[in-house]
Design an enzyme around this catalytic site. Structure first.
Site, PDB file in Angstrom:
ATOM      1  N   HIS A 115       0.855  -1.238   0.016  1.00 41.54           N
ATOM      2  CA  HIS A 115      -0.070   0.061   0.007  1.00 41.54           C
ATOM      3  C   HIS A 115       0.810   1.235   0.089  1.00 41.54           C
ATOM      4  CE1 HIS A 115       0.758  -0.794   4.378  1.00 41.54           C
ATOM      5  NE2 HIS A 115       0.790   0.426   4.391  1.00 41.54           N
ATOM      6  N   HIS A 117       1.480   5.562   1.095  1.00 40.50           N
ATOM      7  CA  HIS A 117       1.076   6.928   1.898  1.00 40.50           C
ATOM      8  C   HIS A 117       1.503   7.910   1.256  1.00 40.50           C
ATOM      9  CE1 HIS A 117       0.320   4.309   5.490  1.00 40.50           C
ATOM     10  NE2 HIS A 117       1.025   3.487   5.005  1.00 40.50           N
ATOM     11  N   GLU A 129       6.237   8.455   5.642  1.00 38.59           N
ATOM     12  CA  GLU A 129       5.839   8.295   6.988  1.00 38.59           C
ATOM     13  C   GLU A 129       7.322   8.175   7.861  1.00 38.59           C
ATOM     14  OE1 GLU A 129       1.826   6.218   8.103  1.00 38.59           O
ATOM     15  OE2 GLU A 129       3.199   4.704   7.429  1.00 38.59           O
ATOM     16  N   HIS A 142       4.988   0.729   1.183  1.00 37.06           N
ATOM     17  CA  HIS A 142       4.994  -0.443   1.922  1.00 37.06           C
ATOM     18  C   HIS A 142       4.491  -1.732   1.505  1.00 37.06           C
ATOM     19  CE1 HIS A 142       4.592   2.638   5.442  1.00 37.06           C
ATOM     20  NE2 HIS A 142       5.743   2.712   5.000  1.00 37.06           N
ATOM     21  N   THR A 224       2.012   1.296  11.145  1.00 42.03           N
ATOM     22  CA  THR A 224       1.867   2.584  11.402  1.00 42.03           C
ATOM     23  C   THR A 224       0.333   3.135  11.438  1.00 42.03           C
ATOM     24  OG1 THR A 224       1.993   2.659   8.985  1.00 42.03           O
ATOM     25  CG2 THR A 224       4.103   2.900  10.351  1.00 42.03           C
TER      26      THR A 224
END
Length: 381
Positions: A115, A117, A129, A142, A224
């Protein structure tokens, strides 16, 4: 008194039984009433001692020579089975087939999903992140794996020690389009709203990874996102990957965190957690500064090309010198010792004199008449 003593613990147990399911069903967000600052209220693990992400302070890292290069298993062998692309309201998730995995870790880890971010506002506004020395990038990828040597599935592994291994890849904006990311970004329009899911053509996952996979940071941390289980072995690659500005804009503006039937549409942006303190955790590195074997692939390529060009140039120079020497006579090289040519006439006279001397020598040596001196001759009477 006995009833009171019995009633109090029953009340506590009942309240915990009511609160826990409520917490598990809580729809958390990155901002607002159930934003990051409130996660620990509903998900106690989010206030743990080993949370992620963190800021990697490079001056405080420690080189670990036992860390081996990571090798992706089956990442390029996608076959004909399509991938599942899913908008879960927090990010876009690509479910990965179980024949993909990682080698180079203490156990075998099987791929589960990946996925992204990202932030908002385009390049330079953050979105990753993890940060390195306080510097964030525009996005972060990730890849999540679970320990298939110890646990049967990701649901079980995520709550157990050493259950998960996640690869973190920092993404920055560059001038060129990243064709590998188009395999994801081109289909975001089909999952614009939360809870939408679609199948997309399978593609080479390894093309998303940085070229240098042996240069990374390693530490123990957590998920996270809630429930923030502290069971993750993190690998954060030092080398970044690049996407174009148009690709970043598509990532930041294509998805909604709201469902399709909801009247208020909310763009899915800034879906990254702020960094947490390391709390005395030591970040290990697989590389040491100044080591040739730890240079990036680009640096190694540049060095190799430079050495080869130098060798070719030296060989050309040497060949030119040798060829020049061979094509030049020794008299041309040493003109100062070259004798002066003798004229043909002088050479003939000298040869004649030499012939006469030889003839006289031969005559006297053969016993012929000898010439008497003039003083020995007398006149006859």
């Amino acid at each position: 008194m006995d009833w009171v003593a019995l009633f109090f613990p029953l009340t506590v147990l009942l309240s915990r039984w009511i609160v826990v399911p409520a917490a598990e069903e809580t729809y958390w967000t990155y901002t607002g009433l159930v934003g990051q600052s409130q996660w620990s209220t509903y998900f106690p693990e989010c206030s743990g001692y080993s949370q992620s992400p963190i800021d990697v302070v490079t001056s405080q890292t420690k080189h670990d020579p036992t860390l081996s290069p990571l090798t992706p298993l089956g990442y390029s062998q996608h076959g004909n089975q399509p991938f599942s692309l899913y908008n879960n309201g927090h990010t876009v998730v690509i479910e990965l087939p179980d024949w993909m995995g990682l080698r180079g870790l203490p156990w075998l880890y099987t791929a589960a999903q990946m996925h992204l971010h990202w932030g908002s506002g385009g390049p330079g506004h953050g979105g990753s992140e993890h940060t390195i020395d306080g510097e964030s990038t525009d996005a972060e990828l990730h890849l999540v794996h679970y320990n298939s040597d110890l646990y049967p599935n990701i649901s079980t592994a995520m709550t157990k020690e050493n259950g998960l291994a996640v690869l973190g890849i920092l993404i920055e904006t560059g001038p060129e389009n990243n064709q590998a990311f188009d395999n994801i970004l081109n289909y975001l329009g089909r999952v614009r709203h939360a809870d939408q899911k679609v199948f997309i053509p399978a593609f080479n996952i390894e093309a998303l990874l940085p070229g240098n996979m042996w240069r990374y940071y390693r530490y123990k941390g957590s998920l996270t996102t809630p429930p923030c289980d502290q069971t993750v072995l993190w690998t954060l690659f030092q080398e970044r990957i690049s996407i174009s500005q148009a690709q970043l804009l598509k990532l930041e503006t294509s998805l909604y965190s709201s469902r399709e039937e909801e009247p208020d549409k909310m763009l899915l942006q800034d879906n990254y957690r702020s960094t947490l303190p390391p709390n005395n955790r030591v970040v290990l590195t697989s590389f040491s500064e100044g080591s040739l074997k730890d240079l990036s692939s680009g640096e190694v390529t540049a060095i190799v090309v430079g050495v080869m060009c130098g060798c070719v140039g030296l060989a050309v120079i040497i060949r030119f010198i040798v060829k020049t020497i061979r094509s030049t006579s020794s008299w041309d090289v040493l003109p100062s010792i070259r004798p002066t040519p003798m004229p043909r006439a002088n050479m003939s006279e000298k040869q004649n004199e030499q012939k006469q001397d030889v003839a006289l020598s031969l005559t006297s040596g053969a016993g012929g008449p000898k010439e008497e001196p003039l003083s020995s001759l007398k006149a006859e009477p």
